[in-house]
Write a protein that holds these residues in place. Structure first.
Motif, mmCIF file in Angstrom:
data_model
loop_
_atom_site.group_PDB
_atom_site.id
_atom_site.type_symbol
_atom_site.label_atom_id
_atom_site.label_comp_id
_atom_site.label_asym_id
_atom_site.label_seq_id
_atom_site.Cartn_x
_atom_site.Cartn_y
_atom_site.Cartn_z
ATOM 1 N N ASP A 249 8.647 14.012 -2.569
ATOM 2 C CA ASP A 249 7.833 14.436 -3.698
ATOM 3 C C ASP A 249 7.182 15.791 -3.492
ATOM 4 O O ASP A 249 6.661 16.384 -4.426
ATOM 5 C CB ASP A 249 6.720 13.398 -3.966
ATOM 6 C CG ASP A 249 7.319 12.057 -4.324
ATOM 7 O OD1 ASP A 249 8.485 12.055 -4.783
ATOM 8 O OD2 ASP A 249 6.638 11.032 -4.144
ATOM 9 N N VAL A 250 7.210 16.282 -2.242
ATOM 10 C CA VAL A 250 6.562 17.566 -1.974
ATOM 11 C C VAL A 250 7.459 18.687 -2.494
ATOM 12 O O VAL A 250 8.628 18.761 -2.118
ATOM 13 C CB VAL A 250 6.317 17.755 -0.467
ATOM 14 C CG1 VAL A 250 5.646 19.095 -0.195
ATOM 15 C CG2 VAL A 250 5.458 16.620 0.073
ATOM 16 N N PRO A 251 6.946 19.555 -3.385
ATOM 17 C CA PRO A 251 7.801 20.613 -3.937
ATOM 18 C C PRO A 251 8.164 21.632 -2.875
ATOM 19 O O PRO A 251 7.414 21.835 -1.909
ATOM 20 C CB PRO A 251 6.930 21.235 -5.028
ATOM 21 C CG PRO A 251 5.537 20.915 -4.643
ATOM 22 C CD PRO A 251 5.570 19.603 -3.914
ATOM 23 N N ASP A 252 9.326 22.269 -3.037
ATOM 24 C CA ASP A 252 9.779 23.265 -2.070
ATOM 25 C C ASP A 252 8.976 24.549 -2.172
ATOM 26 O O ASP A 252 8.736 25.223 -1.176
ATOM 27 C CB ASP A 252 11.258 23.585 -2.299
ATOM 28 C CG ASP A 252 12.125 22.400 -1.913
ATOM 29 O OD1 ASP A 252 11.676 21.607 -1.070
ATOM 30 O OD2 ASP A 252 13.227 22.254 -2.469
ATOM 31 N N ILE A 253 8.605 24.907 -3.406
ATOM 32 C CA ILE A 253 7.822 26.130 -3.580
ATOM 33 C C ILE A 253 6.540 25.789 -4.322
ATOM 34 O O ILE A 253 6.497 24.831 -5.097
ATOM 35 C CB ILE A 253 8.607 27.214 -4.372
ATOM 36 C CG1 ILE A 253 9.291 26.569 -5.584
ATOM 37 C CG2 ILE A 253 9.625 27.894 -3.498
ATOM 38 C CD1 ILE A 253 9.806 27.574 -6.578
ATOM 39 N N ASP B 120 0.804 -1.225 0.000
ATOM 40 C CA ASP B 120 0.000 0.000 0.000
ATOM 41 C C ASP B 120 0.839 1.279 0.000
ATOM 42 O O ASP B 120 0.308 2.375 0.025
ATOM 43 C CB ASP B 120 -1.009 0.021 1.159
ATOM 44 C CG ASP B 120 -0.328 0.077 2.502
ATOM 45 O OD1 ASP B 120 0.922 0.127 2.536
ATOM 46 O OD2 ASP B 120 -1.051 0.081 3.511
ATOM 47 N N HIS B 121 2.163 1.141 -0.045
ATOM 48 C CA HIS B 121 2.948 2.364 -0.117
ATOM 49 C C HIS B 121 2.741 3.106 -1.441
ATOM 50 O O HIS B 121 3.115 4.256 -1.580
ATOM 51 C CB HIS B 121 4.433 2.083 0.106
ATOM 52 C CG HIS B 121 5.026 1.172 -0.925
ATOM 53 N ND1 HIS B 121 5.214 -0.168 -0.698
ATOM 54 C CD2 HIS B 121 5.463 1.411 -2.180
ATOM 55 C CE1 HIS B 121 5.726 -0.709 -1.780
ATOM 56 N NE2 HIS B 121 5.893 0.211 -2.685
ATOM 57 N N ASP B 122 2.137 2.394 -2.423
ATOM 58 C CA ASP B 122 1.795 3.065 -3.682
ATOM 59 C C ASP B 122 0.818 4.213 -3.465
ATOM 60 O O ASP B 122 0.759 5.146 -4.255
ATOM 61 C CB ASP B 122 1.123 2.077 -4.644
ATOM 62 C CG ASP B 122 2.104 0.999 -5.051
ATOM 63 O OD1 ASP B 122 3.316 1.232 -4.836
ATOM 64 O OD2 ASP B 122 1.660 -0.049 -5.550
ATOM 65 N N GLN B 123 0.045 4.111 -2.384
ATOM 66 C CA GLN B 123 -1.021 5.091 -2.185
ATOM 67 C C GLN B 123 -0.541 6.365 -1.497
ATOM 68 O O GLN B 123 -1.283 7.326 -1.368
ATOM 69 C CB GLN B 123 -2.131 4.477 -1.340
ATOM 70 C CG GLN B 123 -2.855 3.390 -2.088
ATOM 71 C CD GLN B 123 -3.585 2.475 -1.152
ATOM 72 O OE1 GLN B 123 -3.698 2.751 0.035
ATOM 73 N NE2 GLN B 123 -4.089 1.376 -1.682
ATOM 74 N N TYR B 124 0.716 6.365 -1.010
ATOM 75 C CA TYR B 124 1.193 7.537 -0.289
ATOM 76 C C TYR B 124 2.322 8.193 -1.050
ATOM 77 O O TYR B 124 3.042 7.556 -1.808
ATOM 78 C CB TYR B 124 1.687 7.129 1.094
ATOM 79 C CG TYR B 124 0.621 6.470 1.917
ATOM 80 C CD1 TYR B 124 -0.397 7.238 2.498
ATOM 81 C CD2 TYR B 124 0.599 5.100 2.099
ATOM 82 C CE1 TYR B 124 -1.389 6.638 3.241
ATOM 83 C CE2 TYR B 124 -0.393 4.480 2.843
ATOM 84 C CZ TYR B 124 -1.394 5.263 3.411
ATOM 85 O OH TYR B 124 -2.378 4.679 4.144
ATOM 86 N N LEU B 125 2.471 9.505 -0.803
ATOM 87 C CA LEU B 125 3.588 10.227 -1.401
ATOM 88 C C LEU B 125 4.769 10.182 -0.451
ATOM 89 O O LEU B 125 4.598 10.209 0.773
ATOM 90 C CB LEU B 125 3.194 11.683 -1.630
ATOM 91 C CG LEU B 125 2.247 11.974 -2.795
ATOM 92 C CD1 LEU B 125 1.880 13.447 -2.778
ATOM 93 C CD2 LEU B 125 2.913 11.610 -4.108
ATOM 94 N N SER B 126 5.946 10.135 -1.005
ATOM 95 C CA SER B 126 7.134 10.281 -0.179
ATOM 96 C C SER B 126 7.307 11.767 0.093
ATOM 97 O O SER B 126 6.903 12.613 -0.709
ATOM 98 C CB SER B 126 8.341 9.729 -0.930
ATOM 99 O OG SER B 126 9.503 10.385 -0.509
ATOM 100 N N VAL B 127 7.917 12.106 1.230
ATOM 101 C CA VAL B 127 8.096 13.536 1.545
ATOM 102 C C VAL B 127 8.982 14.221 0.511
ATOM 103 O O VAL B 127 8.912 15.427 0.321
ATOM 104 C CB VAL B 127 8.692 13.744 2.962
ATOM 105 C CG1 VAL B 127 7.639 13.540 3.997
ATOM 106 C CG2 VAL B 127 9.894 12.871 3.205
#
Lengths: 324, 376
Positions: A30-34, A21-28
């Protein structure tokens, strides 16, 4: 099991396949800086920036008021830098405009009452009247903000009451008092009058500001071993800087621009202050508008410059004193 | 290092009673926590010790010196405030050096001491900053540094951790404890957080409505709360108290069941050394002809849940109201005689509406009389 069983996984987590189920979550990562910038064409941007009708109406009203406010000042400034012949027809005629500092030069050295001397005189009165009010004001405001003493409320009320009195009414008493003490037509007398009138609002203003300084700070200082005087000097005074700057700017403007008090209490022309000198520049044959305008601009410039210079502190002090 | 004694200290603010006849001894080097709900007068008690307030009645001693009436600076105490009370216009180094400066230490001496204390608290990198540029945890450390820099004899802390987030609070808790152990300063710490109180203290003073309810080491406070109020204040969730009628040597809990009183009393007597007074009362409680109300107290962690009535022992009957899974355990709220009873269980075997039977070991039961005093 009941239907609302909180332990039963529901939604996307439910069912088998939990190992993947890790497919369903974003890794940190992946979060853009801006935040992404919106790609918009010039056209849409311009359309979006045109205000709606109601808003546009508000702008029109605001801009109109602003212009009305500033027009006299612009007129004064234009009159001060143009020869009299050009002003007579109206300062707003811009064709064939000549810029000259003749008016300033003449006003500065005007024979009956030179503006240069008058400005110096005004400084002599204003600076002590401001400094003394700041010092006495904060020393009087601190007990009103922090200490308990008999008649505290009554005394404070009295201070407010004095503020409500019209100066024109009290001036007679002041006039007699100054004559009695031999301070009539002296700067000392005028300075004392300004201090007396300034203290009321300064104490009220600074007291409100001091009330906003957390008492905990003073308690911490007491525990640290500081005396009352040390607390006042090392904690209260430095923290009151914004309020003291506000007081300085307002009191300075008030004393500097005061017309009534010098008019009543100063008699000798060589001692005249700047606002007193202005009406003398009218001239005999015809009104020397350019001269008066130049004198006014010079008189105004001092408080305006002071305000611009201290604006940052001034705003902080005003906000804090009024917010509490 | 000193011992602190409060003797019948009362403090009134106008008509308000903040403290009433507080008696408290803090021994030399002890870490005492004053614990109580908001408005119980614990902060006022601390401020009385600090000298920020003067008592209306009573006396405060540091060792044998009577100190009430003296100014805070004459008591050589240090205090950390809830909001840290750092001087916003001074740098960290100036803040920490301030107590030394006003006491006339030379600049060299000051720098040396500030350096020592900042390295002890790991804030060497922050000394040039203003407090406004620091995080909550760093401000906390600066406040601590300012407090210990001049080696006070008494260290007072007023809810110092309540403005920190949970993780930092945990960290500072052990840091504070370490610091206190190293410096061996007599410390009084005020908090409303019982976890802090239990984990850090040598002894806890529980206060309510301006007066001290019980002073005891944390474990004793948990094991043997002196009054029903303390029992309900300590523990998370708090102890369950059942109102019952005493009849023929047992406690009648109405529809929920009956609990054998003699069993509870005997079990208690075997475990706890009861005072003479307790003995008398125990006997009185057992006398079959006397009647009256008592409270039976059982902690949530000592209740066992069963779906079928157990064959023997004390049983309280109820209906499951809600189930709260907490991860570590499951909290079951059971409605017994319209009263919600908390039980901590490890497995989820019941759901809302189920009829359940609560059982407990007589060793784990407490009995409080009508005044709320512990009798067994």
């Amino acid at each position: 099991m009941a239907e609302d069983d909180p332990l039963e996984p529901t939604g996307i987590d439910a069912g088998s396949g939990r190992a993947t189920d890790h497919d369903q979550y974003l890794s940190v990562d992946d979060v853009p800086d801006i935040a992404p910038t919106a790609e918009l064409s010039w056209r849409t941007r311009i359309i979006e920036s045109i205000p709606a009708k109601r808003r546009a109406l508000k702008y029109v009203v605001a801009i109109t008021i602003a212009v009305l406010w500033i027009v006299p000042f612009i007129g004064l400034f234009m009159a001060s830098i143009r020869p009299l012949s050009e002003i007579i027809g109206g300062w707003w005629h811009l064709e064939g405009m000549t810029v000259t500092f003749e008016n300033y030069y003449r006003a500065w050295n005007y024979s009956t009452a030179p503006m240069g001397q008058a400005l110096l005189n005004t400084f002599i009165v204003t600076i002590p009247a401001v400094l003394v009010v700041m010092l006495l004001g904060v020393m009087a405001a601190y007990p009103f903000a922090r200490f308990e003493f008999p008649l505290k409320t009554t005394l404070f009320f009295l201070i407010l009451l004095v503020m409500a009195a019209p100066p024109e009414l009290i001036a007679m008493g002041n006039f007699n008092a100054l004559r009695e003490f031999g301070l009539f037509d002296t700067y000392m007398g005028l300075i004392l009058i300004h201090i007396g009138w300034g203290l009321g609002w300064v104490v009220l203003f600074l007291r409100n500001y001091l009330l906003g300084i957390p008492e905990e700070l003073e308690e911490a200082a007491r525990i640290d071993g500081a005396s009352r005087y040390q607390i006042f000097r090392t904690i209260i005074l430095p923290l009151s800087t914004p309020a003291l700057v506000s007081v300085a700017v307002i009191q300075f403007t008030w004393v500097w621009n005061a017309f009534f008090f010098p008019l009543v209490f100063m008699r000798s022309p060589e001692l005249y202050l700047a606002p007193q000198v202005l009406p003398l520049m009218r001239g005999r044959v015809q009104v020397e508008w350019g001269l008066i305008a130049a004198g006014s601009i010079m008189t105004m410039a001092v408080p305006v410059l002071l305000f611009l210079f201290l604006e940052r502190y001034y705003k902080r002090g005003m906000v804090a004193a009024v917010a509490d | 290092m000193v011992a602190i004694t409060l003797e019948n200290v009362s403090k009134y603010f106008g008509e308000t009673v903040a403290n009433y006849q507080v008696n408290l001894q803090v021994t030399d080097g002890e870490f005492l926590v004053i614990l109580g709900p908001s408005g119980c007068g614990k902060t006022t008690a601390l401020r009385l010790i600090a000298g920020l307030e003067q008592p209306s009645e009573g006396a405060i001693y540091f060792d044998d010196d009577r100190v009430d009436g003296r100014s805070p600076s004459a008591r050589n105490i240090a205090m950390v405030f809830q909001n840290y009370a750092l001087y916003p216009h001074m740098t960290v180094a100036e803040n920490i050096g301030y107590p030394l400066k006003v006491r006339g230490f030379s600049p060299d001496e000051r720098d040396e001491k500030v350096e020592d204390v900042t390295s002890l608290l790991h804030i060497e990198d922050q000394v040039e900053k203003k407090p406004g540029a620091l995080s909550g945890g760093q401000r906390q450390r600066v406040a601590l540094a300012r407090a210990i820099v001049r080696e006070p004899t008494v260290f007072l802390l007023d809810e110092p951790l309540s403005n920190l987030d949970a993780k930092l609070r945990q960290e500072m808790r052990s840091e504070l404890k370490r610091l206190q152990n190293e410096l061996e300063i007599t410390t009084v710490y005020v908090t409303h957080n019982q976890e802090e109180a239990m984990s850090m203290s040598d002894r806890v003073a529980v206060m309510n409505q301006g007066t001290v309810q019980q002073v005891a080491p944390p474990q004793e406070l948990y094991d043997r709360p002196r009054t029903a109020w303390v029992a309900q204040f300590i523990g998370s969730p708090p102890m369950n108290l059942f109102q019952g009628t005493r009849r023929n040597g047992s406690i009648d809990l109405g529809e929920a069941g009956t609990v054998d009183l003699s069993g509870v009393l005997e079990a208690k007597e075997a475990v706890v050394e009861t005072s003479e007074r307790d003995d008398v009362q125990s006997t009185a409680l057992l006398a079959s002809d006397t009647q009256g109300t008592v409270s039976l107290g059982i902690r949530p962690e000592n209740l066992t849940l069963a779906s079928t009535p157990p064959p023997s022992g004390n049983v309280i009957e109820g209906r499951v109201d809600t189930v709260e899974p907490m991860g570590e355990y499951i909290l079951v709220n059971v409605s017994v005689n319209d009263q919600i009873v908390n039980a901590k269980v490890s497995d989820r075997t019941v759901s809302r509406g189920d009829r359940v039977y609560l059982t407990f070991d007589t060793n784990d039961a407490y009995v409080y009389d009508t005044n709320g005093d512990l009798v067994a």
